[in-house]
Design a protein around this motif. Structure first.
Motif, PDB file in Angstrom:
ATOM      1  N   PRO A   1       0.810  -1.227   0.000  1.00  0.00           N
ATOM      2  CA  PRO A   1       0.000   0.000   0.000  1.00  0.00           C
ATOM      3  C   PRO A   1       0.840   1.273   0.000  1.00  0.00           C
ATOM      4  O   PRO A   1       0.465   2.265  -0.634  1.00  0.00           O
ATOM      5  N   ALA A   2       1.986   1.250   0.675  1.00  0.00           N
ATOM      6  CA  ALA A   2       2.820   2.457   0.747  1.00  0.00           C
ATOM      7  C   ALA A   2       3.450   2.785  -0.606  1.00  0.00           C
ATOM      8  O   ALA A   2       3.769   3.946  -0.880  1.00  0.00           O
ATOM      9  N   LEU A   3       3.641   1.764  -1.455  1.00  0.00           N
ATOM     10  CA  LEU A   3       4.299   1.968  -2.753  1.00  0.00           C
ATOM     11  C   LEU A   3       3.305   2.132  -3.902  1.00  0.00           C
ATOM     12  O   LEU A   3       3.610   2.791  -4.900  1.00  0.00           O
ATOM     13  N   ALA A   4       2.150   1.498  -3.773  1.00  0.00           N
ATOM     14  CA  ALA A   4       1.216   1.415  -4.896  1.00  0.00           C
ATOM     15  C   ALA A   4       0.839   2.780  -5.466  1.00  0.00           C
ATOM     16  O   ALA A   4       0.955   3.019  -6.677  1.00  0.00           O
ATOM     17  N   ALA A   5       0.390   3.690  -4.605  1.00  0.00           N
ATOM     18  CA  ALA A   5      -0.090   4.986  -5.094  1.00  0.00           C
ATOM     19  C   ALA A   5       1.011   5.835  -5.704  1.00  0.00           C
ATOM     20  O   ALA A   5       0.870   6.323  -6.833  1.00  0.00           O
ATOM     21  N   PRO A   6       2.166   6.061  -5.004  1.00  0.00           N
ATOM     22  CA  PRO A   6       3.195   6.907  -5.617  1.00  0.00           C
ATOM     23  C   PRO A   6       3.789   6.299  -6.883  1.00  0.00           C
ATOM     24  O   PRO A   6       4.120   7.027  -7.827  1.00  0.00           O
ATOM     25  N   PHE A   7       3.911   4.966  -6.930  1.00  0.00           N
ATOM     26  CA  PHE A   7       4.475   4.339  -8.127  1.00  0.00           C
ATOM     27  C   PHE A   7       3.529   4.506  -9.310  1.00  0.00           C
ATOM     28  O   PHE A   7       3.949   4.889 -10.417  1.00  0.00           O
ATOM     29  N   ALA A   8       2.240   4.221  -9.095  1.00  0.00           N
ATOM     30  CA  ALA A   8       1.265   4.370 -10.174  1.00  0.00           C
ATOM     31  C   ALA A   8       1.170   5.820 -10.637  1.00  0.00           C
ATOM     32  O   ALA A   8       1.033   6.094 -11.834  1.00  0.00           O
ATOM     33  N   ALA A   9       1.277   6.755  -9.703  1.00  0.00           N
ATOM     34  CA  ALA A   9       1.203   8.171 -10.059  1.00  0.00           C
ATOM     35  C   ALA A   9       2.375   8.566 -10.959  1.00  0.00           C
ATOM     36  O   ALA A   9       2.210   9.314 -11.929  1.00  0.00           O
ATOM     37  N   LEU A  10       3.556   8.055 -10.638  1.00  0.00           N
ATOM     38  CA  LEU A  10       4.724   8.373 -11.466  1.00  0.00           C
ATOM     39  C   LEU A  10       4.567   7.804 -12.879  1.00  0.00           C
ATOM     40  O   LEU A  10       4.912   8.463 -13.865  1.00  0.00           O
ATOM     41  N   MET A  11       4.041   6.583 -12.996  1.00  0.00           N
ATOM     42  CA  MET A  11       3.844   6.009 -14.323  1.00  0.00           C
ATOM     43  C   MET A  11       2.822   6.837 -15.121  1.00  0.00           C
ATOM     44  O   MET A  11       2.954   7.012 -16.333  1.00  0.00           O
ATOM     45  N   ALA A  12       1.820   7.376 -14.426  1.00  0.00           N
ATOM     46  CA  ALA A  12       0.833   8.224 -15.096  1.00  0.00           C
ATOM     47  C   ALA A  12       1.454   9.521 -15.586  1.00  0.00           C
ATOM     48  O   ALA A  12       1.030  10.094 -16.595  1.00  0.00           O
ATOM     49  N   HIS A  13       2.481  10.010 -14.894  1.00  0.00           N
ATOM     50  CA  HIS A  13       3.136  11.257 -15.283  1.00  0.00           C
ATOM     51  C   HIS A  13       3.969  11.100 -16.558  1.00  0.00           C
ATOM     52  O   HIS A  13       4.423  12.101 -17.113  1.00  0.00           O
ATOM     53  N   VAL A  14       4.182   9.880 -17.004  1.00  0.00           N
ATOM     54  CA  VAL A  14       4.898   9.690 -18.272  1.00  0.00           C
ATOM     55  C   VAL A  14       4.071  10.230 -19.430  1.00  0.00           C
ATOM     56  O   VAL A  14       4.597  10.780 -20.399  1.00  0.00           O
ATOM     57  N   VAL A  15       2.744  10.095 -19.337  1.00  0.00           N
ATOM     58  CA  VAL A  15       1.854  10.515 -20.428  1.00  0.00           C
ATOM     59  C   VAL A  15       0.889  11.606 -19.985  1.00  0.00           C
ATOM     60  O   VAL A  15      -0.019  11.971 -20.727  1.00  0.00           O
TER      61      VAL A  15
END
Length: 285
Positions: free
Chosen positions: A148-162
């Motif tokens: 849970p601690a990694l899921a949100a920030p990691f997914a957010a960074l991948m979204a920032h690619v596009v």
């Protein structure tokens, strides 16, 4: 063992599935060759059988037809036949580890800090990306979605690619650097998200390697295509060593599906990206 074959134009392939205990095994390749073998372990035999039935249904939808394996006895091997080559084993990207809560927290903080600085200067984004990459590596290849601690920030960074440039973009080479430190499932999710983004949002190299139809190889090839030693992402010598080690695995996979490395490289549209064109030339050299 059941055998399925697909013959269409220049394509002539076979696929043979089986279950041994809790292991799902597939032998596949060009008709007339011994092919190659892949194994995947499951928690129990029931799970392995579910995978077996799912894959058989997929192959039938793709046009494979089941054939008899007893049409003719196998020809005896030549007296002086050479021993079979050892199976290629793709080395792990990240050393195994059992991360404690402190390591997970440190990685989550590094990801959050990187996200907060995406609108900053490129040198700072590069430095923070490197720190986040090292923090993820210490976790031993976990799937960020499982924490849970990694899921949100990691997914957010991948979204920032596009995502919108006004909100700050994470260069795709940095995103792939992060993805290379975690479970390949994260790459599969990111690739699907990027695929749905507006045209032109992601460099052509990201979609190119996905045609390999092997997530692990696709991740590694995509990372190589996107790496920029000229922007301090590493060195050309290191890039060459990684590709030299990976190339036999890519060639074996392509051969198993009736394709060559030259055909794969030639089928990639660089989209006018000069850097990608140079990288593709290096792959096919």
């Amino acid at each position: 063992m059941r055998r399925f074959e697909f013959v269409d134009g220049n394509s002539s392939k076979f696929w043979m599935p089986e279950v041994q205990g809790a292991t799902f095994i597939v032998t596949y390749g060009r008709i007339g060759t011994a092919g190659q073998r892949k194994e995947k372990a499951f928690p129990d035999e029931e799970a392995a059988l579910r995978e077996y039935n799912k894959k058989v249904a997929e192959k039938v939808r793709e046009g494979y037809a089941e054939v008899s394996t007893g049409e003719a006895p196998p020809a005896p091997p030549p007296k002086a036949a050479a021993p079979p080559a050892p199976a290629l084993v793709l080395p792990r990207r990240v050393a195994s580890a059992t991360p404690g809560p402190e390591a997970v927290t440190a990685a989550a903080s590094a990801l959050a800090l990187l996200q907060s600085k995406l609108k900053g200067p490129s040198w700072k984004v590069t430095r923070l990306s490197r720190k986040a990459r090292h923090a993820l590596r210490a976790l031993g290849g976990v799937d960020p979605a499982a924490h849970p601690a990694l899921a949100a920030p990691f997914a957010a960074l991948m979204a920032h690619v596009v995502g919108p440039k006004a909100e700050g973009r994470l260069p795709v080479r940095h995103a792939l650097g992060l993805l290379s430190q975690v479970d390949v499932a994260a790459f599969q999710r990111a690739a699907e998200m990027w695929k749905a983004a507006p045209a032109g949002s992601v460099p052509p190299g990201v979609a190119a390697a996905r045609t390999l139809n092997d997530p692990e190889l696709a991740l590694r090839v995509t990372a190589l295509l996107s790496e920029r030693p000229d922007l301090r992402d590493g060195s050309e010598d290191a890039w060459t060593k990684r590709w030299t080690a990976l190339k036999p695995h890519v060639e074996a996979h392509l051969s198993g599906v009736g394709q060559s490395l030259a055909a794969f490289v030639g089928g990639v549209d660089a989209g006018g990206d000069a850097h990608l064109s140079k990288r593709l030339a290096r792959l096919g050299a």
